[in-house]
Design an enzyme around this catalytic site. Sequence first.
Site, short mmCIF file in Angstrom:
data_model
loop_
_atom_site.label_atom_id
_atom_site.label_comp_id
_atom_site.label_asym_id
_atom_site.label_seq_id
_atom_site.Cartn_x
_atom_site.Cartn_y
_atom_site.Cartn_z
N CYS A 131 44.88 34.61 39.42
CA CYS A 131 43.84 35.66 39.30
C CYS A 131 43.66 36.15 37.86
O CYS A 131 42.52 36.31 37.39
CB CYS A 131 44.20 36.84 40.20
SG CYS A 131 45.95 37.23 40.24
N HIS A 244 42.10 43.83 38.83
CA HIS A 244 42.96 43.64 37.66
C HIS A 244 42.15 43.98 36.39
O HIS A 244 40.97 43.61 36.29
CB HIS A 244 43.38 42.17 37.52
CG HIS A 244 44.39 41.70 38.54
ND1 HIS A 244 44.93 42.51 39.52
CD2 HIS A 244 44.97 40.47 38.70
CE1 HIS A 244 45.79 41.80 40.25
NE2 HIS A 244 45.83 40.57 39.77
#
Length: 339
Positions: A131, A244
Amino acid sequence: MAKDGYNVAILGATGAVGQTMIKVLEERNFPINELRLLASPRSAGKELEYMGLKYKVEPVSEEAFEGIDIALFSAGGSRSKEWAPKAVEKGAIVIDNSSAFRMDDDVPLVVPEVNPEDVKWHKGIIANPNCSTIQMVVAINPIHKVKIIKRVFVSTYQAVSGAGAKAIEDLKNETKAFFEDKYYYPEALPYHIAFNVIPHIDVFFDNGYTKEEMKMINETRKIMHAPDIKVSPTCVRVPVFTGHSEAITVETEEPITPEEAREILKNAPGVIVEDDPKNNVYPMPIDIAGKDEVFVGRIRKDFAFDNGLSMWVVADNLRKGAATNAVQIAELLVEYELV
Ligand code: NAP
Ligand code: 3JM
């Protein structure tokens, strides 16, 4: 000729990523003929919804891959190692979300905005990157194509959902316990994450870096076809549920102004620039959760290098960082008539 619909299996369907995959397949109207939802025997019989219909979760088995065209895997590295070769043997193309095969020479590692053509040389398995790597390369590759990037410094601020469904429960339970003057012992993360930050994601290597950090170094080079690019990462878990964030500084061979970079990124695939400091506009996880693009703000000259540029990059880790990227890879297979 493309088919009308494909037989799709999701291994890890009950997990944080698997459940997002179901949602993303539905939203993007991926042409599905038959959907099989697979997990561990613990989840057998559990029901999940797709397109308003209830589907029973089945325990993974060799037979479960019979007749499957595309298998989306998100059940951890050891399950991928065990089941991916068996699924391929049964004729499926595996799109694997774990780190098990990412650095294998005969496995393409694909971010559709960066290296879509790499899906064409797959031999049964295509890997979905980590990710943190995905959102970084979507943001820096468009710059690299205009002004070659020599090095990248990156600090990540990673949401708990990146560590799975149990880590989400850790943050909820720890927060609740805190306000009740109690202590909840973390189950999924190495330390208490509520009201804390943890500079440790995945295991440590002898070189002092974590495996998450080494993924960012090695995967970036492979995806961008840039074996010389140097990446200096520090990966940190923060008490955020989804999204994130990354503070990124790049050093380019030639000078680049923030205005040039902003223009490049405004026209880059999958990127949305939200950069208006005068009006306090910059991306934040709370705003971008549920979206599929990579958001970039705080684009500015870096004062530590002659040719330095800094920026702030945010994306939904369960979507662009995992499920959406995997479904986009499946869409490429259809577009290139590889399935
Ligand atoms: P999670 O919420 O903990 O879910 C794990 C899933 O794996 C569940 O569906 C679980 O099924 C299944 N599973 C566990 N053991 C199994 C077994 N022995 N056989 C079959 N299925 C089994 O984790 P997650 O966050 O969804 O992540 C899953 C995996 O995806 C990770 O381990 C990682 O490899 C990958 N991932 C990749 C990214 C990325 O950056 N691309 C991000 C996050 C995760 P049960 O419910 O039955 O236990
Ligand atoms: C994200 O059990 C495991 O092997 C999963 C560890 C893991 C990974 C991984 O290494 O596959 C958890 C969360 C990732 C990832 O995307 O690299």
